[in-house]
Motif scaffolding. Structure first.
Motif, mmCIF file in Angstrom:
data_model
loop_
_atom_site.group_PDB
_atom_site.id
_atom_site.type_symbol
_atom_site.label_atom_id
_atom_site.label_comp_id
_atom_site.label_asym_id
_atom_site.label_seq_id
_atom_site.Cartn_x
_atom_site.Cartn_y
_atom_site.Cartn_z
ATOM 1 N N ALA A 51 0.853 -1.276 -0.063
ATOM 2 C CA ALA A 51 -0.144 -0.085 -0.124
ATOM 3 C C ALA A 51 0.754 1.255 -0.185
ATOM 4 C CB ALA A 51 -0.966 0.019 1.207
ATOM 5 N N HIS A 52 0.611 2.055 -0.885
ATOM 6 C CA HIS A 52 1.361 3.335 -1.130
ATOM 7 C C HIS A 52 0.172 4.645 -1.255
ATOM 8 C CE1 HIS A 52 4.364 0.569 -2.472
ATOM 9 N NE2 HIS A 52 5.184 1.564 -2.064
ATOM 10 N N ILE A 53 0.580 5.715 -1.275
ATOM 11 C CA ILE A 53 -0.239 7.109 -1.547
ATOM 12 C C ILE A 53 0.744 7.675 -2.516
ATOM 13 C CG2 ILE A 53 -1.429 7.078 0.376
ATOM 14 C CD1 ILE A 53 0.243 9.539 1.124
ATOM 15 N N ARG A 106 13.418 6.220 -1.525
ATOM 16 C CA ARG A 106 14.073 5.556 -2.854
ATOM 17 C C ARG A 106 13.879 6.353 -4.011
ATOM 18 N NH1 ARG A 106 12.187 -0.157 -3.298
ATOM 19 N NH2 ARG A 106 13.524 -0.348 -4.915
ATOM 20 N N TYR A 107 13.072 7.189 -3.913
ATOM 21 C CA TYR A 107 12.469 7.947 -5.158
ATOM 22 C C TYR A 107 11.925 7.182 -6.152
ATOM 23 C CZ TYR A 107 15.808 11.368 -2.857
ATOM 24 O OH TYR A 107 16.137 11.925 -1.707
ATOM 25 N N ILE A 108 10.976 6.456 -5.692
ATOM 26 C CA ILE A 108 10.032 5.706 -6.431
ATOM 27 C C ILE A 108 8.887 6.581 -7.035
ATOM 28 C CG2 ILE A 108 8.747 3.561 -6.886
ATOM 29 C CD1 ILE A 108 11.452 3.029 -6.497
ATOM 30 N N ALA A 110 -3.355 14.296 -5.025
ATOM 31 C CA ALA A 110 -2.245 13.895 -4.284
ATOM 32 C C ALA A 110 -3.220 13.281 -3.025
ATOM 33 C CB ALA A 110 -1.352 15.164 -3.674
ATOM 34 N N GLY A 111 -2.388 12.197 -2.432
ATOM 35 C CA GLY A 111 -3.183 11.374 -1.370
ATOM 36 C C GLY A 111 -3.940 10.044 -2.150
ATOM 37 N N THR A 112 -4.020 10.025 -3.209
ATOM 38 C CA THR A 112 -4.615 8.868 -4.156
ATOM 39 C C THR A 112 -4.077 7.531 -3.481
ATOM 40 O OG1 THR A 112 -5.226 9.963 -5.846
ATOM 41 C CG2 THR A 112 -5.258 7.694 -6.181
ATOM 42 N N PRO A 113 -4.738 6.641 -3.188
ATOM 43 C CA PRO A 113 -4.153 5.164 -2.717
ATOM 44 C C PRO A 113 -3.466 4.653 -3.918
ATOM 45 C CG PRO A 113 -6.369 5.719 -1.787
ATOM 46 C CD PRO A 113 -6.274 6.547 -2.841
ATOM 47 N N VAL A 114 -2.405 3.946 -3.817
ATOM 48 C CA VAL A 114 -1.863 3.065 -4.705
ATOM 49 C C VAL A 114 -1.517 1.778 -4.163
ATOM 50 C CG1 VAL A 114 0.164 2.956 -6.317
ATOM 51 C CG2 VAL A 114 -0.906 5.263 -5.861
ATOM 52 N N LEU A 115 -1.919 0.408 -4.818
ATOM 53 C CA LEU A 115 -1.515 -0.719 -4.306
ATOM 54 C C LEU A 115 -0.922 -1.392 -5.312
ATOM 55 C CD1 LEU A 115 -1.700 -2.934 -2.369
ATOM 56 C CD2 LEU A 115 -3.798 -3.648 -3.505
ATOM 57 N N ILE A 116 0.435 -1.665 -5.005
ATOM 58 C CA ILE A 116 1.300 -2.404 -5.959
ATOM 59 C C ILE A 116 1.340 -4.043 -5.623
ATOM 60 C CG2 ILE A 116 3.667 -2.443 -6.920
ATOM 61 C CD1 ILE A 116 3.848 0.537 -6.145
ATOM 62 N N LEU A 129 5.627 8.468 -5.150
ATOM 63 C CA LEU A 129 5.021 7.612 -4.047
ATOM 64 C C LEU A 129 5.534 7.391 -2.757
ATOM 65 C CD1 LEU A 129 4.419 4.376 -6.751
ATOM 66 C CD2 LEU A 129 2.899 6.281 -6.287
ATOM 67 N N SER A 130 4.634 7.205 -1.579
ATOM 68 C CA SER A 130 5.154 7.163 -0.496
ATOM 69 C C SER A 130 4.695 5.808 0.168
ATOM 70 C CB SER A 130 4.617 8.163 0.456
ATOM 71 O OG SER A 130 4.980 8.138 1.756
#
Length: 159
Positions: A48-50, A114-116, A152-158, A96-97
């Protein structure tokens, strides 16, 4: 309306979901080293990221970024020839965070440190196959479309 981004490393696909319904889908290119969270691994982090920050709003297609700042250059084959070792970050950046301490946040596994990014790439870069050094690469027109759809703040699942 709840938007979120789902990135499937195995399928090399990014999907923008709205209330669990796919509204946009793109071929992407994640890390050639595969999935992994450790600093220095050159892998794409899972979990899980944002979207922590959006960079490049209004920049022309093929704007070159270094250190998250536009260089004043516009990507071209001639520029690529002059700088053959550059990892091209173009047009827009979604930084991403990680949201999972010990997995993708803090210490040696911190996605943001990591600057992803999710970012644009030269049109010659293949999509649908792993090839990056950790980031999620997209076609320039695709990243502009996605960038304009998510705050900004949108959830990102990888996965």
């Amino acid at each position: 309306m709840k938007r979120r981004i789902h990135i499937d490393i195995a399928r090399q696909r990014l999907t923008l979901l709205e209330d669990d319904r796919a509204v946009l889908e793109y071929a992407v290119s994640t890390a050639r080293n595969g999935p992994g969270e450790r600093k220095g691994s050159l892998c794409t982090p899972r979990g899980a990221h944002i979207v922590r920050a959006k960079i490049g709003a209004g920049a022309p297609l093929d704007t070159v970024f270094v250190g998250r700042r536009p260089t004043g250059e516009v990507y071209s084959p001639a520029l690529a020839e002059r700088f053959p070792q550059r990892d091209w970050i173009l047009t827009r950046i979604l930084w991403l965070s990680g949201c999972e301490p010990g997995r993708n946040r803090l210490g040696e596994v911190d996605t943001m440190r990591r600057y992803i990014y999710i970012h644009g790439s030269p049109d010659t870069v293949p999509m649908g196959v792993p090839g990056s050094i950790g980031c999620v690469r997209m076609r320039n027109r695709d990243i502009v479309e996605l960038f304009d759809q998510v705050p900004a703040g949108t959830p990102v699942l990888i996965v």
